[in-house]
Motif scaffolding. Structure first.
Motif, PDB file in Angstrom:
ATOM      1  N   UNK A   1     -26.123   6.851 -13.957  1.00  0.00           N
ATOM      2  CA  UNK A   1     -24.767   7.090 -12.840  1.00  0.00           C
ATOM      3  C   UNK A   1     -23.535   6.840 -13.633  1.00  0.00           C
ATOM      4  N   UNK A   2     -22.534   7.590 -13.065  1.00  0.00           N
ATOM      5  CA  UNK A   2     -21.342   7.341 -13.657  1.00  0.00           C
ATOM      6  C   UNK A   2     -20.666   6.305 -13.110  1.00  0.00           C
ATOM      7  N   UNK A   3     -19.442   5.841 -13.549  1.00  0.00           N
ATOM      8  CA  UNK A   3     -18.583   4.525 -13.194  1.00  0.00           C
ATOM      9  C   UNK A   3     -16.888   4.826 -13.320  1.00  0.00           C
ATOM     10  N   UNK A   4     -16.386   4.627 -12.192  1.00  0.00           N
ATOM     11  CA  UNK A   4     -15.008   4.534 -12.198  1.00  0.00           C
ATOM     12  C   UNK A   4     -14.749   3.247 -11.338  1.00  0.00           C
ATOM     13  N   UNK A   5     -13.471   2.390 -12.149  1.00  0.00           N
ATOM     14  CA  UNK A   5     -12.988   1.422 -11.508  1.00  0.00           C
ATOM     15  C   UNK A   5     -11.623   1.809 -10.845  1.00  0.00           C
ATOM     16  N   UNK A   6     -11.601   1.558  -9.625  1.00  0.00           N
ATOM     17  CA  UNK A   6     -10.270   1.885  -8.988  1.00  0.00           C
ATOM     18  C   UNK A   6      -9.499   0.647  -8.249  1.00  0.00           C
ATOM     19  N   UNK A   7      -8.272   0.370  -8.702  1.00  0.00           N
ATOM     20  CA  UNK A   7      -7.758  -0.632  -8.049  1.00  0.00           C
ATOM     21  C   UNK A   7      -6.982  -0.161  -6.628  1.00  0.00           C
ATOM     22  N   UNK A   8      -7.307  -0.806  -5.644  1.00  0.00           N
ATOM     23  CA  UNK A   8      -6.702  -0.601  -4.399  1.00  0.00           C
ATOM     24  C   UNK A   8      -5.626  -1.630  -3.927  1.00  0.00           C
ATOM     25  N   UNK A   9      -4.443  -1.446  -3.733  1.00  0.00           N
ATOM     26  CA  UNK A   9      -3.347  -2.325  -3.516  1.00  0.00           C
ATOM     27  C   UNK A   9      -2.851  -2.072  -2.007  1.00  0.00           C
ATOM     28  N   UNK A  10      -3.040  -3.199  -1.216  1.00  0.00           N
ATOM     29  CA  UNK A  10      -2.445  -3.072   0.101  1.00  0.00           C
ATOM     30  C   UNK A  10      -1.215  -4.043   0.427  1.00  0.00           C
ATOM     31  N   UNK A  11      -0.118  -3.158   0.918  1.00  0.00           N
ATOM     32  CA  UNK A  11       1.257  -3.664   1.027  1.00  0.00           C
ATOM     33  C   UNK A  11       1.151  -4.029   2.627  1.00  0.00           C
ATOM     34  N   UNK A  12       1.349  -5.353   2.944  1.00  0.00           N
ATOM     35  CA  UNK A  12       1.678  -5.472   4.298  1.00  0.00           C
ATOM     36  C   UNK A  12       3.024  -6.016   4.513  1.00  0.00           C
ATOM     37  N   UNK A  13       3.235  -7.078   5.506  1.00  0.00           N
ATOM     38  CA  UNK A  13       4.494  -7.496   5.581  1.00  0.00           C
ATOM     39  C   UNK A  13       4.526  -9.056   5.718  1.00  0.00           C
ATOM     40  N   UNK A  14       5.280  -9.744   4.910  1.00  0.00           N
ATOM     41  CA  UNK A  14       5.262 -11.051   4.794  1.00  0.00           C
ATOM     42  C   UNK A  14       5.929 -11.576   6.181  1.00  0.00           C
ATOM     43  N   UNK A  15       5.665 -13.049   6.470  1.00  0.00           N
ATOM     44  CA  UNK A  15       6.161 -13.632   7.277  1.00  0.00           C
ATOM     45  C   UNK A  15       5.833 -15.307   7.215  1.00  0.00           C
ATOM     46  N   UNK A  16       6.230 -16.131   7.900  1.00  0.00           N
ATOM     47  CA  UNK A  16       6.085 -17.391   8.086  1.00  0.00           C
ATOM     48  C   UNK A  16       4.416 -17.491   8.519  1.00  0.00           C
ATOM     49  N   UNK A  17       3.819 -18.519   7.881  1.00  0.00           N
ATOM     50  CA  UNK A  17       2.460 -18.871   8.472  1.00  0.00           C
ATOM     51  C   UNK A  17       2.254 -19.374   9.825  1.00  0.00           C
ATOM     52  N   UNK A  18       3.359 -19.985  10.362  1.00  0.00           N
ATOM     53  CA  UNK A  18       3.453 -20.294  11.705  1.00  0.00           C
ATOM     54  C   UNK A  18       3.720 -19.316  12.930  1.00  0.00           C
ATOM     55  N   UNK A  19       4.171 -18.012  12.052  1.00  0.00           N
ATOM     56  CA  UNK A  19       4.402 -16.864  13.027  1.00  0.00           C
ATOM     57  C   UNK A  19       3.705 -15.675  12.447  1.00  0.00           C
ATOM     58  N   UNK A  20       2.412 -15.701  12.450  1.00  0.00           N
ATOM     59  CA  UNK A  20       1.823 -14.598  11.937  1.00  0.00           C
ATOM     60  C   UNK A  20       1.845 -13.216  12.560  1.00  0.00           C
ATOM     61  N   UNK A  21       2.131 -13.141  13.839  1.00  0.00           N
ATOM     62  CA  UNK A  21       2.400 -11.782  14.585  1.00  0.00           C
ATOM     63  C   UNK A  21       3.613 -11.233  14.133  1.00  0.00           C
ATOM     64  N   UNK A  22       4.446 -11.618  13.162  1.00  0.00           N
ATOM     65  CA  UNK A  22       5.644 -11.071  12.693  1.00  0.00           C
ATOM     66  C   UNK A  22       5.333 -10.356  11.414  1.00  0.00           C
TER      67      UNK A  22
END
Length: 216
Positions: A1-22
């Motif tokens: 079989x063949x092979x490729x390595x793919x890096x996937x980056x997910x960019x979310x939104x940072x917030x304080x751990x006490x306010x995860x909904x933000x």
């Protein structure tokens, strides 16, 4: 079989751990992508391979995200191990990965893809090729029974040789199910048998070459 390595980056939104909904937790979003990848169905079955891997497979083998214990992670990256079947285009695999990832994550996320290295191409050699028949005959002479042809689950540099129009067979000792596992090993007896088969293959190959030379 063949092979490729793919890096996937997910960019979310940072917030304080006490306010995860933000924020939008990039690590959690990667989890959703992993679940989506497991549901992709590739219609590329090949009977040369054992049932568990007779089609394309994708596995997440590395993942990294987060910078502080009290911050919702803004970014998470993971490395996908993509194994393709002979005749399958990597672009098709990438397209299905991207479609699955896009549908799985929060719409506020941004996705980024990067190839890691050049990878290895998949290939399959015709069983009527002289090198295949010679190896089979050598195996039968040493073991007293015919060997079963099958596809190799992993990739090897044989694909580079094949891409230069040189017929190539992958052959070696050991149990493939032990590859890259704890206490990976090869039985000495298997190594000895491999040497016998390779020596016999060389003899048969030279005999064939001599016959062809004499005919010419």
């Amino acid at each position: 079989r063949g092979l490729r390595w793919l890096e996937l980056r997910v960019h979310g939104i940072a917030s304080h751990g006490a306010r995860p909904y933000l924020g939008v937790n990039a690590i959690s979003q990667c989890g959703k992508i992993m679940e989506a990848l497991e549901k992709i169905n590739f219609n590329d079955k090949n009977p040369l391979f054992e049932k568990e891997i007779e089609g394309t497979t994708i596995s997440v083998n590395k993942i990294h995200g987060g910078i502080q214990n009290n911050i919702i992670p803004e970014e998470c990256r993971m490395v996908l191990d993509c194994r393709m079947m002979p005749g399958q285009e990597i672009e098709e695999v990438y397209q299905q990965i991207q479609n699955a990832a896009k549908q799985a994550v929060d719409r506020r996320c941004q996705l980024e893809y990067n190839n890691l290295g050049n990878g290895w191409d998949s290939f399959v050699i015709n069983e009527k090729e002289p090198i295949v028949q010679i190896m089979q005959n050598a195996y039968e002479k040493v073991h007293g029974q015919k060997t079963k042809l099958r596809g190799k689950s992993g990739c090897t540099d044989a694909s580079y040789i094949y891409n230069h129009n040189i017929p190539v067979v992958v052959f070696g000792p050991g149990d493939p199910n032990e590859s890259h596992r704890v206490n990976e090993k090869v039985c000495v007896k298997n190594i000895e048998e491999m040497v016998e088969i390779l020596c016999e293959s060389a003899k048969l190959f030279m005999q064939k070459e001599n016959i062809m030379t004499n005919k010419n």
